[in-house]
Design an enzyme around this catalytic site. Structure first.
Site, PDB file in Angstrom:
ATOM      1  N   TYR A   1       7.102  -0.417 -32.116  1.00 46.79           N
ATOM      2  CA  TYR A   1       7.531  -0.580 -30.722  1.00 46.79           C
ATOM      3  C   TYR A   1       6.325  -1.020 -29.907  1.00 46.79           C
ATOM      4  CZ  TYR A   1       9.067   0.462 -25.987  1.00 46.79           C
ATOM      5  OH  TYR A   1       9.381   0.348 -24.657  1.00 46.79           O
TER       6      TYR A   1
ATOM      7  N   GLU B   1       9.159  -6.072 -23.463  1.00 47.76           N
ATOM      8  CA  GLU B   1       9.292  -5.095 -24.553  1.00 47.76           C
ATOM      9  C   GLU B   1       9.722  -5.768 -25.856  1.00 47.76           C
ATOM     10  OE1 GLU B   1      11.629  -1.054 -24.229  1.00 47.76           O
ATOM     11  OE2 GLU B   1      12.900  -2.504 -25.273  1.00 47.76           O
TER      12      GLU B   1
END
Ligand code: GDP
Ligand code: MN
Length: 382
Positions: A101, A189
């Site tokens: 992530y 993101e």
């Protein structure tokens, strides 16, 4: 404003982040043609502005163009968290050895951009953040200094990445940071950022939130808005320059000032009601603005009562009262109204409304209670 995955990934790619060379389809046939061109295994991905598409069945592998067409016809038209899928992204199937992530976002409290990263990326990142928050790495970036190689090395080493990968990781993170700064984003993101079987990074999912207040500087990005993001009513409000957010309740709210609007919603909740919207009509409340706001509120079929809460400062309550009556001359509705006026010329304003048989209130709690009761009565009579 949020961007779809395919839009975010195209932008990431422009800033040097490795991304798959996929394309978007709106029909199953288009999906098949793209899969033919890519060759081999592809992944068919729903393009809607919500997370958790994988778990909702909106991300599927296909091993042939025919299969891609079949998967696309299943996913197109699917409902994911209230949003209809109109587009699918066809990407080459990824060779996933590890899912990371990685995000850059605004940390408002620290007044700085912040990198957020975790070696345990993928569809369960929320659970990782909840249950093992120590596995989420946070590093602030002084925007004057910008992102330096030592930031990337700190993040990479804390994630436990092999030192042989740090150089490539810096390319990815620097690209993501440049994209964040260059587009005036609030969030860029990647989840997951994968490491492939041959030790390359690739961003196979992307999410971006742009700062609406900066869109004037980016007409090319503003044009990327997904019409499915805003409801028809929110679209009308944006055109009229009114701050409006549609909610699920049945009590329409028209309030001057964002703080007062939030408070009004809380007080409606307190009396057992649910607000249908947040609406800040701003300073002043001339008939024209009131008409636009009321049309937007009443354009929501769930509205069964309207609470108008105006605090007169520079705005004079008598002027607002006349504005409301003038607006109602042009609006055909049987939905009950309750108006609370307080502040400058409140008594004069209330007198004008009472003369026209419009229910008024002095305190906000009185007004909210009356609005909740009026909505119940309206619902029972309908
Ligand atoms: P999200 O569920 O909306 O976050 O959608 P993602 O694009 O992140 O996809 C969800 C998950 O599907 C990823 O975490 C991967 O594990 C998996 N996935 C996505 N693309 C591929 C692919 O090309 N091949 C394989 N094997 N898995 C994929
Ligand atoms: Mn994802």
């Amino acid at each position: 404003m949020n961007l779809n995955e395919y839009q975010a990934k195209r932008l990431f790619g422009k800033f040097g982040v490795p991304v798959p060379e996929g394309d978007v389809a709106t029909t199953p046939e288009e999906a098949r043609k793209i899969a033919e061109r890519i060759g081999g295994t592809v992944v068919v991905k729903a393009q809607v502005l919500t997370g958790g598409r994988g778990k909702a069945g909106g991300v599927k592998l296909a091993h042939s163009p025919e299969e891609a067409e079949a998967r696309a016809s299943e996913i197109l038209g699917m409902d994911i968290k209230g949003l209809t899928v109109h587009k699918v992204l066809i990407d080459p199937g990824a060779d996933i050895a590890k899912e990371i992530y990685l995000a850059v976002l605004v940390d408002r409290a620290a007044r700085q951009p912040m990198i957020m990263a975790s070696a345990e990326g993928g569809v369960d990142i929320e659970a990782v953040a909840e249950e093992t928050p120590e596995k989420i790495i946070k590093v602030h970036i002084n925007p004057v200094v910008g992102l330096k190689r030592y930031h990337s090395i700190e993040v990479a080493s804390r994630m436990g990445l092999d030192a042989s990968m740090w150089g490539k990781f810096h390319t990815v993170l620097a690209g993501l940071y440049d994209c964040f700064i260059g587009t005036d984003a609030m969030l860029t993101e990647i989840n997951p950022l994968i490491i492939t079987g041959s030790d390359e990074f690739e961003a196979i999912d992307g999410k971006m939130t742009l700062d609406d207040n900066a869109l004037d500087r980016h007409p090319d990005l503003a044009a990327m808005r997904d019409p499915g993001e805003r409801t028809a009513n929110e679209e009308r409000a944006a055109e009229a320059g009114i701050n409006y957010i549609q909610l699920d309740g049945n009590i329409g709210c028209m309030v001057n000032g964002a703080g007062l609007a939030m408070t009004s919603m809380d007080v409606i909740n307190y009396f057992g009601g649910e607000p249908a919207n947040f609406l800040d009509i701003g300073g002043g409340a001339k008939a024209e603005a009131v008409t636009a706001a009321l049309n937007i509120i009443l354009g929501d079929d769930n509205v069964q009562a309207v609470l108008i809460n105006i605090f007169g400062g520079i705005t004079r309550c008598d002027e607002v009262a006349r504005g409301i009556l003038e607006a109602l001359d042009n609006i055909d509705t049987d939905v009950p109204f309750v108006v609370r006026l307080e502040g400058t010329n409140a008594a004069e304003g209330r007198a004008i409304l009472e003369e026209a048989n419009m229910p008024t209130a002095v305190t906000l709690s009185d007004a909210a209670e009356k609005a909740v009761a009026a909505a119940k009565e309206y619902a029972a009579s309908a």
